[in-house]
Design a protein around this motif. Structure first.
Motif, short mmCIF file in Angstrom:
data_model
loop_
_atom_site.label_atom_id
_atom_site.label_comp_id
_atom_site.label_asym_id
_atom_site.label_seq_id
_atom_site.Cartn_x
_atom_site.Cartn_y
_atom_site.Cartn_z
N LYS A 38 0.83 -1.21 0.00
CA LYS A 38 0.00 0.00 0.00
C LYS A 38 0.86 1.25 0.00
O LYS A 38 0.53 2.24 -0.66
N ASN A 39 1.96 1.20 0.74
CA ASN A 39 2.85 2.36 0.77
C ASN A 39 3.47 2.60 -0.60
O ASN A 39 3.61 3.74 -1.04
N ILE A 40 3.86 1.53 -1.27
CA ILE A 40 4.41 1.67 -2.62
C ILE A 40 3.35 2.23 -3.56
O ILE A 40 3.63 3.10 -4.38
N GLN A 41 2.12 1.76 -3.41
CA GLN A 41 1.04 2.26 -4.25
C GLN A 41 0.83 3.76 -4.00
O GLN A 41 0.67 4.53 -4.95
N ALA A 69 3.91 22.54 -15.23
CA ALA A 69 4.91 23.61 -15.13
C ALA A 69 5.88 23.56 -16.30
O ALA A 69 6.32 24.58 -16.80
N ILE A 70 6.24 22.36 -16.71
CA ILE A 70 7.17 22.19 -17.82
C ILE A 70 6.47 21.29 -18.85
O ILE A 70 6.51 20.08 -18.77
N PRO A 71 5.80 21.89 -19.84
CA PRO A 71 5.02 21.10 -20.80
C PRO A 71 5.84 20.09 -21.59
O PRO A 71 5.29 19.14 -22.14
N VAL A 72 7.16 20.26 -21.63
CA VAL A 72 7.98 19.37 -22.42
C VAL A 72 8.13 18.00 -21.74
O VAL A 72 8.40 16.99 -22.40
N ALA A 73 7.94 17.94 -20.41
CA ALA A 73 8.14 16.69 -19.66
C ALA A 73 7.17 15.62 -20.15
O ALA A 73 6.06 15.89 -20.57
N ASP A 74 7.59 14.38 -20.08
CA ASP A 74 6.83 13.27 -20.65
C ASP A 74 6.11 12.49 -19.54
O ASP A 74 6.69 12.23 -18.49
N LYS A 75 4.87 12.12 -19.78
CA LYS A 75 4.09 11.36 -18.79
C LYS A 75 4.42 9.87 -18.81
O LYS A 75 3.98 9.13 -17.94
N ASN A 76 5.17 9.45 -19.79
CA ASN A 76 5.43 8.02 -19.92
C ASN A 76 6.12 7.43 -18.69
O ASN A 76 5.84 6.28 -18.33
N LEU A 77 6.99 8.13 -18.05
CA LEU A 77 7.71 7.61 -16.89
C LEU A 77 6.75 7.28 -15.76
O LEU A 77 6.85 6.23 -15.12
N ALA A 78 5.80 8.16 -15.51
CA ALA A 78 4.83 7.92 -14.44
C ALA A 78 3.99 6.70 -14.76
O ALA A 78 3.73 5.86 -13.89
N TYR A 79 3.56 6.58 -16.00
CA TYR A 79 2.77 5.41 -16.37
C TYR A 79 3.60 4.14 -16.34
O TYR A 79 3.10 3.06 -16.01
N GLU A 80 4.87 4.25 -16.66
CA GLU A 80 5.75 3.10 -16.60
C GLU A 80 5.87 2.59 -15.16
O GLU A 80 5.85 1.39 -14.92
N ALA A 112 3.58 5.64 -5.63
CA ALA A 112 3.40 5.68 -7.08
C ALA A 112 2.32 6.68 -7.47
O ALA A 112 2.48 7.45 -8.42
N GLU A 113 1.21 6.67 -6.70
CA GLU A 113 0.13 7.62 -7.01
C GLU A 113 0.60 9.06 -6.80
O GLU A 113 0.30 9.94 -7.61
N ASN A 114 1.33 9.27 -5.70
CA ASN A 114 1.84 10.62 -5.45
C ASN A 114 2.86 11.02 -6.51
O ASN A 114 2.92 12.19 -6.90
N PHE A 115 3.63 10.06 -6.96
CA PHE A 115 4.60 10.34 -8.02
C PHE A 115 3.88 10.78 -9.28
O PHE A 115 4.31 11.72 -9.96
N VAL A 116 2.79 10.10 -9.59
CA VAL A 116 2.01 10.47 -10.77
C VAL A 116 1.47 11.89 -10.61
O VAL A 116 1.53 12.70 -11.54
N GLU A 117 0.97 12.21 -9.42
CA GLU A 117 0.44 13.55 -9.19
C GLU A 117 1.55 14.61 -9.31
O GLU A 117 1.36 15.66 -9.93
N LEU A 118 2.71 14.31 -8.73
CA LEU A 118 3.82 15.26 -8.84
C LEU A 118 4.27 15.42 -10.29
O LEU A 118 4.61 16.52 -10.73
N THR A 119 4.24 14.32 -11.03
CA THR A 119 4.62 14.39 -12.44
C THR A 119 3.61 15.22 -13.23
O THR A 119 4.00 16.00 -14.12
#
Length: 110
Positions: free
Chosen positions: A55-58, A74-85, A61-68
Motif C-alpha cells: 500500500k505504501n508503494i502504491q 509547469a514544464i510542458p515538455v516533460a513526458d508522462k510516460n515515466l509515471a505510467y511506466e 506511485a500515485e503521489n509520483f504520478v500527481e507530482l509528475t
C-alpha cells in the motif's frame, strides 16, 4: 541356540526398534510444531508486506504520478510516460503475486 532364545532375541530387537520409533515420533512432533511456527511467521510476513509495504508503494506511485502531472503543467515538455511506466511496473508485480497465489490455491484444492 534354541527356539525360545531366538524368540527372546527377536523380541528384544523389536522392543529396541519400538523405542527408536517412539523417539523418532517425538522428534517428528517437534518438527511439526516448528514448521507450524514457520508457516505462521510466513503468513504474518506476507500480510505485513501486502498490507503495509504494497500500500505504501502504491501511495508513493500515485503521489509520483500527481507530482509528475504538476511538473508537466509547469514544464510542458516533460513526458508522462515515466509515471505510467511506474504504474505499469507496479501492476505487473501485483499480477505476478496474484498468479502465484492462484497457483498455490490450485495446488491446495487439486
Amino acid at each position: 541356540m534354541t527356539d525360545s532364545q531366538k524368540l527372546d532375541l527377536i523380541l528384544s530387537e523389536m522392543q529396541s526398534m519400538k523405542g527408536e520409533m517412539q523417539s523418532m515420533k517425538g522428534e517428528m512432533q517437534g518438527m511439526k510444531g516448528e514448521i507450524q511456527k514457520l508457516e505462521q511467521r510466513m503468513t504474518r510476513l506476507e500480510l505485513h508486506l501486502e498490507n503495509g509495504t504494497d500500500k505504501n508503494i502504491q501511495l508513493l506511485a500515485e503521489n509520483f504520478v500527481e507530482l509528475t502531472k504538476k511538473l508537466n503543467q509547469a514544464i510542458p515538455v516533460a513526458d508522462k510516460n515515466l509515471a505510467y511506466e511506474v504504474k505499469v511496473n507496479y501492476l505487473i508485480d501485483r499480477v505476478h503475486i496474484l498468479e502465484e497465489d492462484v497457483a498455490k490455491l490450485k495446488v491446495q484444492f487439486a
